[in-house]
Scaffold this motif. Structure first.
Motif, mmCIF file in Angstrom:
data_model
loop_
_atom_site.group_PDB
_atom_site.id
_atom_site.type_symbol
_atom_site.label_atom_id
_atom_site.label_comp_id
_atom_site.label_asym_id
_atom_site.label_seq_id
_atom_site.Cartn_x
_atom_site.Cartn_y
_atom_site.Cartn_z
ATOM 1 N N GLY A 141 0.873 -1.297 0.061
ATOM 2 C CA GLY A 141 -0.009 0.144 -0.025
ATOM 3 C C GLY A 141 0.798 1.342 -0.211
ATOM 4 O O GLY A 141 0.307 2.337 -0.249
ATOM 5 N N ALA A 142 2.034 1.284 0.187
ATOM 6 C CA ALA A 142 3.232 2.319 0.013
ATOM 7 C C ALA A 142 3.189 2.955 -1.027
ATOM 8 O O ALA A 142 3.369 4.066 -1.360
ATOM 9 N N VAL A 143 2.669 2.272 -2.346
ATOM 10 C CA VAL A 143 2.600 2.783 -3.591
ATOM 11 C C VAL A 143 1.809 4.234 -3.514
ATOM 12 O O VAL A 143 1.981 5.204 -4.249
ATOM 13 N N ALA A 144 0.871 4.244 -2.474
ATOM 14 C CA ALA A 144 -0.071 5.379 -2.545
ATOM 15 C C ALA A 144 0.758 6.728 -1.912
ATOM 16 O O ALA A 144 0.413 7.890 -2.195
ATOM 17 N N LEU A 170 6.067 1.187 -6.629
ATOM 18 C CA LEU A 170 5.245 1.758 -7.768
ATOM 19 C C LEU A 170 6.066 1.289 -9.099
ATOM 20 O O LEU A 170 5.391 0.672 -10.044
ATOM 21 N N ALA A 171 7.230 1.431 -9.206
ATOM 22 C CA ALA A 171 8.220 1.072 -10.379
ATOM 23 C C ALA A 171 7.753 -0.381 -10.841
ATOM 24 O O ALA A 171 7.581 -0.822 -11.906
ATOM 25 N N HIS A 172 8.169 -1.145 -9.502
ATOM 26 C CA HIS A 172 7.887 -2.388 -9.760
ATOM 27 C C HIS A 172 6.264 -3.054 -10.214
ATOM 28 O O HIS A 172 6.157 -4.139 -11.158
ATOM 29 N N LEU A 173 5.389 -2.310 -9.621
ATOM 30 C CA LEU A 173 3.997 -2.649 -10.112
ATOM 31 C C LEU A 173 3.685 -2.225 -11.622
ATOM 32 O O LEU A 173 3.144 -3.133 -12.131
ATOM 33 N N ALA A 174 4.384 -1.220 -12.054
ATOM 34 C CA ALA A 174 4.041 -0.894 -13.490
ATOM 35 C C ALA A 174 5.057 -1.894 -14.426
ATOM 36 O O ALA A 174 4.414 -2.331 -15.344
ATOM 37 N N ALA A 266 -4.532 2.260 -9.966
ATOM 38 C CA ALA A 266 -4.771 3.593 -10.356
ATOM 39 C C ALA A 266 -3.623 4.296 -10.636
ATOM 40 O O ALA A 266 -3.575 5.581 -11.409
ATOM 41 N N PHE A 267 -2.336 3.867 -10.003
ATOM 42 C CA PHE A 267 -1.465 4.801 -9.888
ATOM 43 C C PHE A 267 -0.385 4.726 -10.967
ATOM 44 O O PHE A 267 0.628 5.124 -11.149
ATOM 45 N N THR A 273 4.600 4.146 -16.693
ATOM 46 C CA THR A 273 5.295 2.680 -17.216
ATOM 47 C C THR A 273 6.449 3.275 -18.202
ATOM 48 O O THR A 273 7.537 2.580 -17.859
ATOM 49 N N GLU A 274 6.387 4.174 -18.882
ATOM 50 C CA GLU A 274 7.465 4.448 -19.950
ATOM 51 C C GLU A 274 8.703 5.096 -19.047
ATOM 52 O O GLU A 274 9.816 4.694 -19.439
#
Ligand SMILES: NC(=O)c1ccc[n+]([C@@H]2O[C@H](COP(=O)([O-])OP(=O)(O)OC[C@H]3O[C@@H](n4cnc5c(N)ncnc54)[C@H](OP(=O)(O)O)[C@@H]3O)[C@@H](O)[C@H]2O)c1
Length: 291
Positions: A141-144, A170-174, A266-267, A273-274
């Motif tokens: 949840g830290a992505v937020a 977040l980078a890894h989620l993308a 949503a983030f 991603t690019e």
């Protein structure tokens, strides 16, 4: 270990959420390779996995995943062993103090993003050989709370663990979403799993200094969250790894309840991603030059 059992690898599998995930997999008939740094912790975890399976189902493999060179060697070794039904990239965490891996890159970026990236790339052929197979990337949840800036290795300003880990996750989620599309034709699903907060060793290390000052009044709430039992935090990675209802689903996030939850997606935007793709390539190239 049985030659008929499906094979799984769980990184950081000798403690915390990784071990609970490994225990759940063993109960469901998997052979599980547990990756960690400490041999004594590894052997203790293997006997718990064997106990959960009621047979010899666990194996410990030592690797320090804060080293990308060592992660690459681990990947080569595991890739030489044939088909792999499941890779759980569980290694990661959040730290109060900034630290660097041996290649000179900030530690939360290494453990939450680059190391799982490198290991997964090394294991693509074994995963495809065992298709339908899954990769589960443990997110947070830290992505937020991420500082979503990917111009430089680290964002400007002071280091706060929550924002740093949020940015790396977040980078890894993308990357997860992008990899899912790339691997769909090979029969490999790539899912993210958000375990929610839990009372692990990593959580116990954190102090209020992980938070940017305006967020510090929320510290008590965070402490309450990380008092949750570790076993319940394995629900998300276990569901992402084994739930038959998720067969064929890829590029999705399983939330703390063990069900699909698109809050964190949503983030992830095409622009982000690019940016992450270029940033990751630069960091890996720099790491290659230093090792
Ligand atoms: N706990 C939470 O509240 C929470 C919340 C959201 C997301 N998550 C995510 O869940 C995942 C697991 O977190 P956790 O809290 O269970 O972590 P943890 O308590 O730090 O996990 C301990 C495990 O990590 C291994 N490990 C630590 N550093 C390693 C390294 N450099 N190389 C290889 N293995 C290493 C440890 O083995 P050795 O020490 O023997 O190496 C042990 O097996 C992480 O991705 C984290 O970001 C956790």
């Amino acid at each position: 270990m049985s030659e008929h059992a499906p094979r799984a690898v769980v990184t950081a599998g000798t403690g915390g959420i990784g071990l609970e995930t490994a225990l759940g997999l063993a109960r469901q008939g998997w052979d599980v390779t547990l990756v960690g740094r400490d041999a004594a912790r590894g052997e203790a975890a293997v006997s718990r996995v064997d106990g959960a399976a009621g047979r010899r189902a666990g194996r410990f493999v030592r690797a320090d995943l804060s080293s990308l060179a060592e992660t690459r060697r681990l990947g080569e070794r595991l890739a030489g062993e044939g088909g792999l039904g499941l890779l759980v990239n569980n290694v990661g965490g959040m730290w109060t103090e900034r630290w660097e891996g041996p290649e000179g890159i900030e530690g939360s970026v290494v453990l939450n993003h680059l190391s799982p990236y490198v290991l997964t790339e090394a294991l693509l052929d074994p995963l495809a050989a065992a298709a339908p197979s899954r990769v589960v990337n443990v997110t947070s949840g830290a992505v937020a709370a991420a500082q979503a800036v990917f111009d430089d290795a680290e964002p400007p300003g002071p280091h706060y663990g929550l924002a740093a880990t949020g940015r790396a996750k977040l980078a890894h989620l993308a990357h997860t979403v992008e990899l899912a599309a790339r691997l769909r034709p090979r029969g490999v699903s790539v899912l993210a799993a958000d375990p929610g907060a839990a009372a692990t060793a990593n959580a116990a290390e954190m102090t209020m200094d992980i938070l940017p000052p305006p967020m510090r009044p929320h510290w008590e709430l965070i402490l309450k969250g990380v008092s949750a039992p570790v076993a319940s935090a394995a629900r998300a990675p276990l569901a992402a790894a084994t739930d038959p209802a998720l067969e064929g689903r890829t590029g999705v996030v399983v939330g703390p309840e063990g069900t699909l939850d698109d809050t964190l997606l949503a983030f992830v935007t095409p622009e982000l991603t690019e940016a992450v793709r270029g940033w990751t390539a630069k960091l890996l190239a720099a790491a290659g030059r230093s090792s």
